[in-house]
Design an enzyme around this catalytic site. Sequence first.
Site, mmCIF file in Angstrom:
data_model
loop_
_atom_site.group_PDB
_atom_site.id
_atom_site.type_symbol
_atom_site.label_atom_id
_atom_site.label_comp_id
_atom_site.label_asym_id
_atom_site.label_seq_id
_atom_site.Cartn_x
_atom_site.Cartn_y
_atom_site.Cartn_z
ATOM 1 N N LYS A 28 -32.024 15.841 43.917
ATOM 2 C CA LYS A 28 -33.421 16.046 44.348
ATOM 3 C C LYS A 28 -33.474 16.822 45.656
ATOM 4 C CE LYS A 28 -36.017 12.283 45.362
ATOM 5 N NZ LYS A 28 -36.584 12.389 46.719
ATOM 6 N N SER A 29 -32.654 16.441 46.619
ATOM 7 C CA SER A 29 -32.698 17.108 47.932
ATOM 8 C C SER A 29 -32.349 18.589 47.789
ATOM 9 C CB SER A 29 -31.681 16.459 48.877
ATOM 10 O OG SER A 29 -32.052 15.133 49.147
ATOM 11 N N GLY A 101 -42.308 12.790 49.999
ATOM 12 C CA GLY A 101 -42.146 12.979 51.448
ATOM 13 C C GLY A 101 -41.308 14.200 51.766
ATOM 14 N N GLN A 176 -35.168 14.797 56.702
ATOM 15 C CA GLN A 176 -36.434 15.520 56.506
ATOM 16 C C GLN A 176 -36.927 16.097 57.822
ATOM 17 O OE1 GLN A 176 -38.996 12.679 54.552
ATOM 18 N NE2 GLN A 176 -37.896 12.831 52.608
ATOM 19 N N ASP A 327 -31.125 5.832 50.419
ATOM 20 C CA ASP A 327 -31.953 5.640 49.218
ATOM 21 C C ASP A 327 -31.339 4.627 48.247
ATOM 22 O OD1 ASP A 327 -33.893 7.420 50.064
ATOM 23 O OD2 ASP A 327 -32.915 9.145 49.136
ATOM 24 N N ARG A 403 -37.573 4.225 43.062
ATOM 25 C CA ARG A 403 -36.299 3.509 43.214
ATOM 26 C C ARG A 403 -36.476 1.991 43.125
ATOM 27 N NH1 ARG A 403 -33.265 7.965 44.037
ATOM 28 N NH2 ARG A 403 -34.050 9.454 45.555
#
Length: 450
Positions: A28-29, A101, A176, A327, A403
């Site tokens: 995802k990142s 986010g 982030q 996470d 999650r």
Amino acid sequence: MSGHGAPIPMMSRKGAPLKGEAHVPGDKSISHRSLILGALAVGETKITGLLEGQDVLDTGRAMEAFGAEVVNRGGGEWSVHGVGVGGFNEPANIIDCGNSGTSVRLIMGAMATSDITVTFTGDASLNGRPMGRVTDPLALFGTQSVGREGARLPMTIVGAKNPVPVRYTVPVPSAQVKSAVLLAGLNAPGKTVVIEKEATRDHTERMLVGFGAELSVEDTDEGRVITLVGQPELKPQTIIVPRDPSSAAFPVCAALLAEGSDVLVPNIGLNPTRAGLFYTLQEMGADLTFENMREEGGEPVADLRAKYSPDMVGVEVPPERAASMIDEYPVLSVVAAFAKGQTVMKGVKELRVKESDRIDAMAKGLRAAGVAVDEGPDWWTVTGLGVGNVQGGITAESRLDHRIAMSFLVMGLATNKPMSVDDGGPIATSFPIFEGLMADLGASVTRSNT
Ligand code: S3P
């Protein structure tokens, strides 16, 4: 509520052992960064293996609103025709980042040093999360922002007309925030310096170098000092997105807990800034091995083999490991419930400001299912009962948090009574194929009303 439609109640129960291979989706990142950096390069960036989860699709749509062309070529192949650093158009409408986010914080950084004004919003989860951690450093570039109380979305950002470079020490361990400052620094003249006291995932740094930016990293007594030379011309890239270790965590933990299981999860990135869960599981005594260790695209990669592990024990997870598995604490807390003895997780304040307050969400569900959990502002403990001794039989709230939903569904594969979640809809943000992948392994994870 899933935020994008009617809630999807789901349940899981003990059943057959899990067997086979689990091909989890792209990281995802890295997927978010591929689209954003592709939009900031001049020319066509080609991406293979993009995660087609809702969060990443929201980033893609946003990049189109800024003037980039984002094309889905099918089969996980995407291309982005970028507009170049400083080339963002002002979007004609509000940018809706949904649940993500990463989308909103990285995009705020990417537009902050352009002479444009942008309004951001999201779903109920995202609109409750703090944005001051990003707007504070962006103000140093000359950016202005107006949001709701507590610097929450919806929020309007007025990009700096004449940005200045900044030197900023990130006060919380957050990739982030670090990334937002670096992306803002791209369109500022001179050198932008970001210092992080604890190393967080370093995909932005690695990928900026890949796109041709001049960026250096130095480990000093102050911390990791990242220096970026502003106003580069980013060159389009061909990117192969590795599979997501944070998604791999779910089939891996499911295999450790479901009796008789043996699952291979191929091609998982073991970047040290992401792999903390797997080392923690090994310390707990999990039968988890790294096969075919190799390097791909400059990153360590392995095939993970996870087998049923009935003799795991509780451990203390050191705070300095937190960023590399931030996470993964929800699913770790589930594994801890089936281990013998206490698992102690410290230095995890950030868990309280994720898609949900993840300590609170997991603690409530675990306690209702018969597991003792103790918590403080930045720590929590789970007292494991050992396999076969966890009751289950409850419906947990997923709180718009993918999650949390997946963690309780993994838990139900080993509890004495089935586990339900009120809404599995959010799973589509990061792991849209979760249900089918788990079914292919033989797990009983179903929609409650089917
Ligand atoms: C992410 C950073 C982490 C993580 C999130 C993805 C990223 O958030 O929780 O899922 O891609 O940079 P923080 O920066 O808030 O720790």
